[in-house]
Design a protein around this motif. Structure first.
Motif, PDB file in Angstrom:
ATOM      1  N   PHE A 278      -2.416  -2.586  -3.277  1.00 14.46           N
ATOM      2  CA  PHE A 278      -3.630  -3.388  -3.494  1.00 14.46           C
ATOM      3  C   PHE A 278      -4.609  -3.249  -2.328  1.00 14.46           C
ATOM      4  CE2 PHE A 278      -0.308  -5.545  -5.941  1.00 14.46           C
ATOM      5  CZ  PHE A 278      -0.926  -5.675  -7.182  1.00 14.46           C
ATOM      6  N   ILE A 279      -5.898  -3.310  -2.690  1.00  8.34           N
ATOM      7  CA  ILE A 279      -6.974  -3.344  -1.708  1.00  8.34           C
ATOM      8  C   ILE A 279      -7.763  -4.634  -1.902  1.00  8.34           C
ATOM      9  CG2 ILE A 279      -9.243  -2.376  -1.134  1.00  8.34           C
ATOM     10  CD1 ILE A 279      -7.135  -0.793   0.140  1.00  8.34           C
ATOM     11  N   GLN A 280      -7.910  -5.374  -0.807  1.00 12.29           N
ATOM     12  CA  GLN A 280      -8.771  -6.550  -0.794  1.00 12.29           C
ATOM     13  C   GLN A 280      -9.954  -6.277   0.130  1.00 12.29           C
ATOM     14  OE1 GLN A 280      -5.750  -9.535   0.459  1.00 12.29           O
ATOM     15  NE2 GLN A 280      -6.698 -10.868  -1.066  1.00 12.29           N
ATOM     16  N   VAL A 281     -11.126  -6.756  -0.257  1.00 14.42           N
ATOM     17  CA  VAL A 281     -12.277  -6.689   0.649  1.00 14.42           C
ATOM     18  C   VAL A 281     -12.929  -8.066   0.700  1.00 14.42           C
ATOM     19  CG1 VAL A 281     -12.720  -4.239   0.260  1.00 14.42           C
ATOM     20  CG2 VAL A 281     -13.891  -5.932  -1.161  1.00 14.42           C
ATOM     21  N   PHE A 282     -13.464  -8.393   1.868  1.00 14.10           N
ATOM     22  CA  PHE A 282     -14.152  -9.658   2.085  1.00 14.10           C
ATOM     23  C   PHE A 282     -15.591  -9.322   2.451  1.00 14.10           C
ATOM     24  CE2 PHE A 282      -9.693 -10.226   2.783  1.00 14.10           C
ATOM     25  CZ  PHE A 282      -9.393 -11.473   2.254  1.00 14.10           C
TER      26      PHE A 282
ATOM     27  N   ALA B  93      -0.758  -7.520  10.342  1.00 16.32           N
ATOM     28  CA  ALA B  93      -0.567  -6.075  10.189  1.00 16.32           C
ATOM     29  C   ALA B  93      -1.287  -5.516   8.974  1.00 16.32           C
ATOM     30  CB  ALA B  93       0.923  -5.758  10.108  1.00 16.32           C
ATOM     31  N   THR B  94      -1.511  -6.363   7.972  1.00 16.72           N
ATOM     32  CA  THR B  94      -2.123  -5.883   6.730  1.00 16.72           C
ATOM     33  C   THR B  94      -3.649  -5.965   6.746  1.00 16.72           C
ATOM     34  OG1 THR B  94      -1.755  -8.093   5.804  1.00 16.72           O
ATOM     35  CG2 THR B  94      -0.141  -6.378   5.274  1.00 16.72           C
ATOM     36  N   ARG B  95      -4.205  -6.492   7.837  1.00 19.14           N
ATOM     37  CA  ARG B  95      -5.667  -6.560   7.908  1.00 19.14           C
ATOM     38  C   ARG B  95      -6.219  -5.340   8.631  1.00 19.14           C
ATOM     39  NH1 ARG B  95      -9.865 -10.781  10.933  1.00 19.14           N
ATOM     40  NH2 ARG B  95     -11.728  -9.565  10.410  1.00 19.14           N
ATOM     41  N   VAL B  96      -7.241  -4.747   8.048  1.00 18.79           N
ATOM     42  CA  VAL B  96      -7.949  -3.628   8.664  1.00 18.79           C
ATOM     43  C   VAL B  96      -9.323  -4.141   9.080  1.00 18.79           C
ATOM     44  CG1 VAL B  96      -8.897  -1.326   8.331  1.00 18.79           C
ATOM     45  CG2 VAL B  96      -6.746  -1.959   7.203  1.00 18.79           C
ATOM     46  N   LYS B  97      -9.538  -4.266  10.373  1.00 18.27           N
ATOM     47  CA  LYS B  97     -10.824  -4.784  10.840  1.00 18.27           C
ATOM     48  C   LYS B  97     -11.571  -3.799  11.727  1.00 18.27           C
ATOM     49  CE  LYS B  97      -8.791  -7.415  14.697  1.00 18.27           C
ATOM     50  NZ  LYS B  97      -8.735  -8.759  15.332  1.00 18.27           N
TER      51      LYS B  97
ATOM     52  N   ILE C 275      -0.282  -3.618   0.459  1.00 22.70           N
ATOM     53  CA  ILE C 275      -1.621  -4.216   0.422  1.00 22.70           C
ATOM     54  C   ILE C 275      -2.334  -3.971   1.740  1.00 22.70           C
ATOM     55  CG2 ILE C 275      -0.837  -6.483   1.298  1.00 22.70           C
ATOM     56  CD1 ILE C 275      -2.918  -7.753  -0.631  1.00 22.70           C
ATOM     57  N   ALA C 276      -3.650  -3.853   1.681  1.00 25.84           N
ATOM     58  CA  ALA C 276      -4.497  -3.809   2.876  1.00 25.84           C
ATOM     59  C   ALA C 276      -5.726  -4.648   2.604  1.00 25.84           C
ATOM     60  CB  ALA C 276      -4.897  -2.381   3.228  1.00 25.84           C
ATOM     61  N   ALA C 277      -6.066  -5.502   3.566  1.00 20.11           N
ATOM     62  CA  ALA C 277      -7.258  -6.350   3.458  1.00 20.11           C
ATOM     63  C   ALA C 277      -8.283  -5.854   4.467  1.00 20.11           C
ATOM     64  CB  ALA C 277      -6.900  -7.803   3.725  1.00 20.11           C
ATOM     65  N   ILE C 278      -9.447  -5.444   3.979  1.00 20.14           N
ATOM     66  CA  ILE C 278     -10.470  -4.868   4.850  1.00 20.14           C
ATOM     67  C   ILE C 278     -11.577  -5.897   5.083  1.00 20.14           C
ATOM     68  CG2 ILE C 278     -11.975  -2.898   5.246  1.00 20.14           C
ATOM     69  CD1 ILE C 278     -10.482  -1.433   3.021  1.00 20.14           C
ATOM     70  N   ALA C 279     -11.735  -6.285   6.337  1.00 16.90           N
ATOM     71  CA  ALA C 279     -12.786  -7.238   6.703  1.00 16.90           C
ATOM     72  C   ALA C 279     -13.106  -7.052   8.185  1.00 16.90           C
ATOM     73  CB  ALA C 279     -12.334  -8.665   6.437  1.00 16.90           C
TER      74      ALA C 279
ATOM     75  N   PRO D 191      -0.714 -10.704  -7.620  1.00 14.98           N
ATOM     76  CA  PRO D 191       0.533 -11.260  -8.172  1.00 14.98           C
ATOM     77  C   PRO D 191       1.180 -12.193  -7.141  1.00 14.98           C
ATOM     78  CG  PRO D 191       0.824  -8.955  -7.544  1.00 14.98           C
ATOM     79  CD  PRO D 191      -0.635  -9.253  -7.434  1.00 14.98           C
ATOM     80  N   SER D 192       2.118 -12.992  -7.593  1.00 16.94           N
ATOM     81  CA  SER D 192       2.730 -14.018  -6.741  1.00 16.94           C
ATOM     82  C   SER D 192       3.370 -13.443  -5.480  1.00 16.94           C
ATOM     83  CB  SER D 192       3.770 -14.804  -7.547  1.00 16.94           C
ATOM     84  OG  SER D 192       4.756 -13.921  -8.075  1.00 16.94           O
ATOM     85  N   ASP D 193       3.889 -12.219  -5.552  1.00 12.89           N
ATOM     86  CA  ASP D 193       4.525 -11.602  -4.378  1.00 12.89           C
ATOM     87  C   ASP D 193       3.538 -11.419  -3.213  1.00 12.89           C
ATOM     88  OD1 ASP D 193       6.791 -11.473  -5.847  1.00 12.89           O
ATOM     89  OD2 ASP D 193       6.780  -9.293  -6.135  1.00 12.89           O
ATOM     90  N   PHE D 194       2.255 -11.368  -3.536  1.00 14.99           N
ATOM     91  CA  PHE D 194       1.236 -11.170  -2.492  1.00 14.99           C
ATOM     92  C   PHE D 194       0.289 -12.364  -2.380  1.00 14.99           C
ATOM     93  CE2 PHE D 194       2.512  -6.896  -3.761  1.00 14.99           C
ATOM     94  CZ  PHE D 194       2.677  -6.260  -2.528  1.00 14.99           C
TER      95      PHE D 194
END
Length: 513
Positions: free
Chosen positions: A99-103, A187-191, A215-219, A170-173
């Motif tokens: 998964f990819i999240q962006v803020f 660790a999962t945030r890419v800033k 997963i990676a969250a980019i913000a 999903p609930s796991d994330f």
């Protein structure tokens, strides 16, 4: 609270001291939340016309039938056509990498571009995109989500063959939230994504995170994907998102359609109940042809006025207020403040005032029967600042004058939804004019270029020089304006390296021939 300041030879020093102490006793006057609010100073010093000679002539202007016909004529067809679909049939790999999240921060149009980039990054990484999270804007305090603004089901359906999209994790994330990333280093945030990062950067730096953690969250993410050296199918995908997938929610489109109808048929009443809906208008000679209207995007907020360091005719009190605002917001570090008003205007670095944009429109040939829709948030200086524009164009309307308070209830106080309505109406206007550059200007210039719609881009440097010349006659001013804008009406401009694909859609989003 109203203050009366009476200056006398003895009281001048005391009055000046009181002005300097105002920020202490009235801090909200200079707070960031007042970005677009009229200054209290402007209520004491109503802005004076800086172009009285031109204004007198403009108020008496007459435009011939032939000139009006040319003015309202659609943009001539060019060899470029919309072409957002990839030449290669899209196909999804059997398995997503994660998964990819962006803020996304900024206003509506900056977030719009970020959404397009997020889809492209998800495609590059073969990742599943979580519907982007829209940050609360610190200025407007609007908490509207993606689903409050855009039709999420349409978005997913249009892109179903290009990338996988989920509305929520999903609930796991479920732990991967904005709050989770705000409390500690994760660790999962890419800033560290650089501005205009390459596809290679994402493959080298983000894909390993996705593969390791799922997963990676980019913000932050705004402006974090390059416009150059990308595969054509990725560029076309960004175009597809911007011009096909991003559609506003039904109630925004419905209100927009109602406003458009009332602009095209002004003798009809709105269906709304209340005191703020469009009333019967007197019959006027429809010189420009039945049902045509112009949208003017007028960006003249306190931020822009202060940051420009230009003189806008509000006198010493306004200059003091804006200087104090610059000190509070930017600690005085404003490059333009090093130059004189004349130097800034001659370089086209001063935003056009409502009076100046009105004179531009009048010089281009728009007469006082022109139906003009004002797309803007609160104007710095309030109604006093736009009074001259209204005098030049008495049929000027906006959301408040065209729709009832009941019709506007769903968007009241929500800057992103208000901007969405303006964007929608702007895309359906016969002519669009943007008074100054910015994200709204960039997004609409690109979108209307893609649709081959007439879009007038004011020449700031030309107008700055013309307005400095106080001896210019109306005919000389008009001739210079018309000639200087012949090729600034929406004609195709090929994107150059580093320029935005969203402002210059050719050649990436369009095909020649």
């Amino acid at each position: 609270m109203v203050f009366e300041l009476q200056f006398s030879p003895r009281g001048g020093a005391l009055g000046a001291l009181l002005l300097l102490l105002l920020p202490v006793f009235l801090p909200t006057l200079f707070s960031p939340l007042g970005h677009a609010s009229p200054s209290m100073y402007s209520e004491w010093n109503v802005p004076k016309s800086k172009h009285q000679r031109l204004l007198r002539s403009a108020l008496q202007r007459q435009t011939s039938e032939g000139e009006l016909s040319d003015l309202w004529a659609p943009l001539a067809s060019e060899s470029w056509k919309p072409c957002a679909e990839s030449s290669v049939a899209p196909s999804l790999p059997e398995k997503s990498e994660g998964f990819i999240q962006v803020f996304l921060d900024g206003g509506l149009n900056q977030q719009r571009m970020g959404i397009c980039d997020a889809v492209a990054v998800a495609r590059i990484l073969n990742a599943t995109l979580v519907i982007p999270y829209l940050e609360v804007n610190p200025v407007w305090r609007d908490s509207s989500s993606f689903m409050d603004i855009f039709d999420v089901d349409h978005f997913i359906n249009v892109l179903k063959d290009d990338i996988r999209i989920v509305k929520e994790l999903p609930s796991d994330f479920s732990w991967s939230t904005r709050e989770y990333y705000a409390t500690a280093i994760r660790a999962t945030r890419v800033k560290t994504a650089p501005v205009h990062a390459s596809a290679h950067w994402y493959l080298e730096n983000v894909l390993p995170v996705v593969q390791s953690y799922g997963i990676a969250a980019i913000a932050p993410f705004s402006h974090r994907l390059t416009f150059d050296n990308l595969p054509m199918d990725i560029q076309r995908l960004r175009c597809k998102v911007n011009f096909q997938a991003l559609v506003f929610v039904p109630h925004i489109r419905a209100l927009g359609d109602a406003l458009i109808s009332r602009l095209r048929y002004p003798s009809t009443k709105s269906g709304g109940v209340g005191t703020n809906h469009l009333q019967e208008m007197p019959d006027v000679k429809e010189k420009q042809g039945a049902g045509k209207f112009v949208v003017l995007h007028l960006r003249f907020d306190k931020d822009m006025a202060a940051h420009s360091a230009c003189d806008f005719g509000g006198g010493k009190a306004e200059k003091l207020a804006l200087a104090k605002y610059r000190q509070v917001i930017w600690q005085g570090r404003v490059l333009n403040s090093q130059f004189t008003d004349e130097e800034l205007r001659s370089q086209g670095r001063c935003p056009l005032t409502p009076e100046e944009i009105g004179l531009l429109l009048a010089a281009l040939g728009f007469d006082n029967n022109t139906r003009l829709y004002l797309a803007s948030h609160k104007v710095y200086g309030g109604e006093a600042r736009i009074a001259t524009l209204r005098k030049l164009f008495p049929l000027m309307e906006d959301k408040k004058s065209l729709a009832s308070s009941e019709e506007r209830a769903q968007i009241k106080g929500k800057a992103s939804l208000l901007a969405a309505v303006d964007y929608y109406v702007s895309m359906h206007s016969d002519i669009f004019v943007s008074a100054s550059p910015g994200n709204m200007h960039n997004a609409l210039v690109g979108h209307r270029t893609y649709e081959n719609l007439k879009t007038i881009r004011p020449s700031m440097s030309l107008l700055g020089q013309l307005f400095l010349n106080k001896t210019l006659s109306w005919s000389e001013f008009q001739q210079s304006v018309v000639k200087g804008h012949e090729n600034r009406q929406g004609q195709i401009r090929i994107r150059k390296p580093k320029q935005s694909i969203y402002t210059y859609p050719a050649p990436d989003c369009m095909c020649e021939g």
